[in-house]
Design an enzyme around this catalytic site. Structure first.
Site, PDB file in Angstrom:
ATOM      1  N   GLY A   1      81.321  16.476  35.097  1.00  0.00           N
ATOM      2  CA  GLY A   1      81.988  15.850  36.230  1.00  0.00           C
ATOM      3  C   GLY A   1      83.473  15.642  36.019  1.00  0.00           C
TER       4      GLY A   1
ATOM      5  N   PRO B   1      80.970  19.414  30.393  1.00  0.00           N
ATOM      6  CG  PRO B   1      82.898  20.136  29.306  1.00  0.00           C
ATOM      7  CD  PRO B   1      81.578  19.466  29.056  1.00  0.00           C
TER       8      PRO B   1
ATOM      9  CE1 TYR C   1      78.548  20.817  47.738  1.00  0.00           C
ATOM     10  CE2 TYR C   1      79.991  22.530  46.892  1.00  0.00           C
ATOM     11  CZ  TYR C   1      78.783  21.875  46.881  1.00  0.00           C
ATOM     12  OH  TYR C   1      77.823  22.288  46.007  1.00  0.00           O
TER      13      TYR C   1
ATOM     14  CB  CYS D   1      78.433  35.557  62.940  1.00  0.00           C
ATOM     15  SG  CYS D   1      78.962  37.254  63.151  1.00  0.00           S
TER      16      CYS D   1
END
Ligand SMILES: *Cc1c(COP(=O)(O)O)cnc(C)c1O
Length: 458
Positions: free
Chosen positions: A256, A294, A336, A374
């Site tokens: 993170g 990581p 996101y 599309c």
């Protein structure tokens, strides 16, 4: 100058060679244009030298920790080999990732498989690998998974994944929604780990918060780490009543580690994060190491996605710039709402002097950069000021090295892009561009057994 100052000076200098982030503006425009001309677009470029630098910075900031690369951020063979050579372990989320890590030369002692609701096929595979290489570790987030491993004759190394239930400032607040999928609840973690130790070699406890450790979120990171330190002390306590101390090897506080996507966002102060982590987890019991995982941090700023401008459509509000890469190549903006920096590199063919002025002389214009899929969500940015794009320009989408190619799909029957790896300046094709023929391979090559049944029938 004191020795300490001299040492600090030397450190600063080392940092100068290895900056905390590489921005999209730092890439050599001529080099990227040359690669696009040579290999076509859309094209991922992954710089292994930068991957190496990121590994080195992590190892320097966490000198006493086990550093495990979360493979899912970028599973390319060249990246895995680079990370292995740099001295990191591999954290794998599936049988496929374990398979790739083995192919890249990680041996069992450097392999950590994190089983999140693992399919039976994955457990079968990993149990098989462990038979040949018992140094592998399985990280388990549910009691069921321990049982399912035992059913397969696995009695090797396990680590228990804990859901630390950390939400900004609320210790006891249970984490909601999908997060409960990951790990056993904190208040059951000690019991589950002790139970695991009866049947397996319990070597560690683990938590991964999932969200980015960024400069604003250090407090919740600290909280997670502190809770994991508490858990390790509880489990290894020689004076605990009614429970023998466990021989844990590590406390893994997950990944993170944030990477700045916005051009002006500050880079993560890795040393400050490392200091805060060490402080929060302390005192670690004798023989118990800190481990981190990581993913993004290792590869994100080592990659860019190159796309060519196909159409430029002015509308009253903004200009829509159509490029040949889309959400099938880089999903993060559509999935996101993620921000990726975009730099216009111009035509890359010396045509600026003809049709359009050099990019440096063009006016910044608000544009939407859209892909060929599309879907309305198929855009890399909206209303972003770029040096006014013209047809044939090459755009570099920055910080695309993590969860970029990994999330690519063939939706809309679009072959996945090619990827070039740069190693000490030399470019090699790391992933060839898929062809239209690749799209139907799995339909044409259906394995049949002797009775003529296809795999799907069985
Ligand atoms: C995805 C993942 C990581 C890495 O996360 P990043 O945000 O890329 O650093 C680490 N550990 C586990 C268990 C993960 O699932």
């Amino acid at each position: 100058m004191s020795d300490a100052e001299a040492a600090a000076g030397a450190t600063d200098e080392a940092d100068g060679d290895n900056p905390p982030v590489r921005r999209v503006s730092d890439w050599d425009a001529g080099r990227l244009s040359g690669l696009a001309d040579a290999h076509g677009t859309p094209l991922y470029v992954q710089d292994l030298d930068r991957v190496r630098e990121n590994c080195e910075r992590l190892l320097a900031a966490f000198p006493d920790a086990d550093v495990r690369y979360a493979v899912k951020a970028h599973t390319g063979q060249a990246v895995l080999e680079t990370v292995r050579d740099a001295g990191l372990d591999a954290e794998c989320a599936s049988a496929g990732e374990v398979d790739r890590a083995l192919a890249a030369g990680f041996d069992g002692s450097r392999l950590h498989y994190t089983a999140v609701n693992p399919p039976a096929r994955d457990l079968d595979y990993v149990a098989g690998v462990a038979e040949a290489d018992p140094d592998l570790t399985v990280t388990v987030g549910a009691v069921d998974t321990l049982d399912r491993l035992a059913e397969r004759g696995y009695d090797g190394r396990v680590c228990v994944r804990v859901n630390p239930g950390v939400g900004a400032g609320h210790h006891e607040k249970v984490t909601t929604g999908g997060a409960a999928k990951f790990g056993v609840p904190y208040d059951r973690a000690a019991e589950v780990t002790r139970d695991a130790a009866e049947r397996f070699d319990a070597v560690g406890v683990h938590a991964h918060a999932g969200s980015g450790i960024d400069p604003d979120q250090l407090d919740s990171h600290r909280e997670l780490v502190a809770r994991m330190g508490d858990l390790a002390r509880e489990l290894t306590d020689p004076d605990a009543e009614g429970a023998a101390p466990l021989d844990l090897e590590y406390v893994d506080v997950g990944g993170g580690f944030g990477v700045p996507y916005e051009e002006d966002a500050p880079a993560l102060d890795l040393r400050a994060v490392a200091d805060a982590t060490r402080e929060a987890v302390a005192p670690l019991p004798e023989g118990v190491d800190l481990a981190i995982e990581p993913g993004r941090y290792v590869v994100a700023d080592a990659g860019v996605l190159l796309a060519r401008v196909n159409t430029v459509k002015p509308t009253p509000d903004e200009t829509v710039v159509g490029v040949d890469a889309g959400m099938t190549d880089l999903l993060r903006p559509a999935m996101y709402d993620a921000y990726h920096p975009i730099r216009n590199l111009g035509s890359g063919r010396g045509r600026e002097g003809g049709d359009a002025p050099p990019v440096g002389e063009r006016e910044a214009t608000p544009v939407t950069v859209a892909g060929p899929i599309c879907e309305t969500g198929d855009a890399f940015c909206e209303n972003r000021a770029l040096a006014e794009p013209v047809r044939g320009d090459l755009l570099a989408v920055g910080v695309a090295g993590a969860y970029g190619y990994e999330m690519a799909s063939q939706y809309n029957s679009r072959p996945r892009p090619a990827e070039v790896a740069l190693d000490d300046g030399t470019a090699t094709i790391a992933r060839r561009r898929e062809t239209l023929g690749d799209l139907t391979t799995v339909e044409r090559e259906i394995p049949r057994d002797r009775a003529g049944r296809s795999e799907g029938d069985r």
